[in-house]
Design a protein around this motif. Structure first.
Motif, mmCIF file in Angstrom:
data_model
loop_
_atom_site.group_PDB
_atom_site.id
_atom_site.type_symbol
_atom_site.label_atom_id
_atom_site.label_comp_id
_atom_site.label_asym_id
_atom_site.label_seq_id
_atom_site.Cartn_x
_atom_site.Cartn_y
_atom_site.Cartn_z
ATOM 1 N N VAL A 189 0.824 -1.225 0.000
ATOM 2 C CA VAL A 189 0.000 0.000 0.000
ATOM 3 C C VAL A 189 0.852 1.267 0.000
ATOM 4 O O VAL A 189 0.369 2.336 -0.386
ATOM 5 C CB VAL A 189 -0.955 0.061 1.221
ATOM 6 N N ASP A 190 2.079 1.161 0.426
ATOM 7 C CA ASP A 190 2.934 2.358 0.524
ATOM 8 C C ASP A 190 3.775 2.591 -0.723
ATOM 9 O O ASP A 190 4.452 3.611 -0.843
ATOM 10 C CB ASP A 190 3.899 2.217 1.714
ATOM 11 N N PHE A 191 3.762 1.617 -1.661
ATOM 12 C CA PHE A 191 4.651 1.690 -2.827
ATOM 13 C C PHE A 191 4.299 2.890 -3.709
ATOM 14 O O PHE A 191 3.162 3.023 -4.144
ATOM 15 C CB PHE A 191 4.547 0.378 -3.614
ATOM 16 N N ARG A 192 5.292 3.736 -3.966
ATOM 17 C CA ARG A 192 5.097 4.877 -4.862
ATOM 18 C C ARG A 192 5.810 4.576 -6.177
ATOM 19 O O ARG A 192 7.010 4.813 -6.322
ATOM 20 C CB ARG A 192 5.643 6.160 -4.222
ATOM 21 N N LYS A 193 5.002 4.043 -7.085
ATOM 22 C CA LYS A 193 5.550 3.642 -8.389
ATOM 23 C C LYS A 193 5.853 4.900 -9.183
ATOM 24 O O LYS A 193 4.995 5.775 -9.296
ATOM 25 C CB LYS A 193 4.465 2.812 -9.082
ATOM 26 N N SER A 194 7.065 4.977 -9.722
ATOM 27 C CA SER A 194 7.462 6.247 -10.332
ATOM 28 C C SER A 194 7.298 6.261 -11.850
ATOM 29 O O SER A 194 7.393 7.301 -12.464
ATOM 30 C CB SER A 194 8.916 6.542 -9.975
ATOM 31 N N LEU A 195 7.087 5.120 -12.474
ATOM 32 C CA LEU A 195 6.945 5.118 -13.934
ATOM 33 C C LEU A 195 6.146 3.899 -14.367
ATOM 34 O O LEU A 195 5.928 2.990 -13.572
ATOM 35 C CB LEU A 195 8.304 5.155 -14.635
ATOM 36 N N SER A 196 5.681 3.918 -15.611
ATOM 37 C CA SER A 196 4.871 2.779 -16.040
ATOM 38 C C SER A 196 5.787 1.632 -16.482
ATOM 39 O O SER A 196 6.826 1.861 -17.127
ATOM 40 C CB SER A 196 3.878 3.206 -17.118
#
Ligand SMILES: CC(C)(COP(=O)(O)OP(=O)(O)OC[C@H]1O[C@@H](n2cnc3c(N)ncnc32)[C@H](O)[C@@H]1OP(=O)(O)O)[C@@H](O)C(=O)NCCC(=O)NCCS
Length: 184
Positions: A172-179
């Motif tokens: 839930v905390d993962f901040r995905k930075s790109l596709s």
């Protein structure tokens, strides 16, 4: 093994033919001293051993070593080691000429996406030596939180144990930075 596409980076399985390139990139004190496993100096023999083991480890579930490539050339490496109950430990390094351009952040983001979306990971752990704040910054950007714990981890290059700050990332905390795309 799955190939991961992340912006202009391609993450693929480490191959035996990669040994000379790994030997070139890893024979670098500024790289080795911040890792636990890379010795210094680093020889072609070490690199051959690493790529052999990486190929064998693929046979064990969840043990992945990815060569991070740009324009067909390896510029970095990232690996995960499975622990118990869906927990995976993440590590990475970037070749000296390719740092400070977002490579580690993108490669880590790609592997974490793979582990959460394709592999059913529950939590990712990571750690960095106390004198390597850049790595802590990357982890925090991705959503990792310090666990409040440290451990002494051997650095082969330094020949001593180094205090290591431990982090963990919940899905839930993962901040995905790109596709990210996968094949297959
Ligand atoms: C640490 C390492 C992986 C970083 O790779 P990289 O591709 O340069 O990393 P990125 O460009 O994605 O991100 C670096 C971030 O750290 C920041 N940073 C750099 N020096 C820093 C410092 N002294 N303190 C805090 N943050 C720092 C940068 O500003 C950047 O953040 P930003 O994207 O918000 O601007 C690379 O230097 C390396 O391989 N070092 C040797 C091996 C190693 O340390 N591996 C990790 C073991 S835990």
């Amino acid at each position: 093994m799955t190939i991961i596409y992340a912006g202009d980076l391609i993450l693929r399985a480490v191959e035996k033919a990669d040994a000379p390139r790994f030997a070139f990139l890893c024979n670098d004190e500024s790289l080795a001293r911040f890792t636990s496993r890379v010795p210094h100096p680093y020889t072609l023999e070490y690199a051959r051993d690493f790529v052999e083991k990486a190929a064998q480890e693929l046979e064990h579930e969840g043990e992945y070593r990815f060569a991070v490539c740009r324009d067909g050339e390896i510029i970095a490496c990232t690996g995960v080691t499975p622990g118990e109950h869906g927990v995976f430990d993440l590590g990475y390094w970037v070749g000296a000429d390719y740092r400070e351009k977002g490579v580690a952040s993108a490669a880590a983001s790609a592997v974490i996406t793979f582990l959460f979306e394709r592999y059913g990971a529950r939590r990712i752990t990571a750690g960095h030596f106390v004198d390597n704040p850049a790595s802590g910054h990357i982890l925090e950007k991705l959503g990792f939180r310090p666990t409040g714990k440290t451990k002494q981890l051997m650095s082969k290059a330094r020949g001593v144990e180094v205090e290591t700050i431990l982090f963990a990332l919940e899905k839930v905390d993962f901040r995905k930075s790109l596709s990210i795309r996968f094949a297959p």
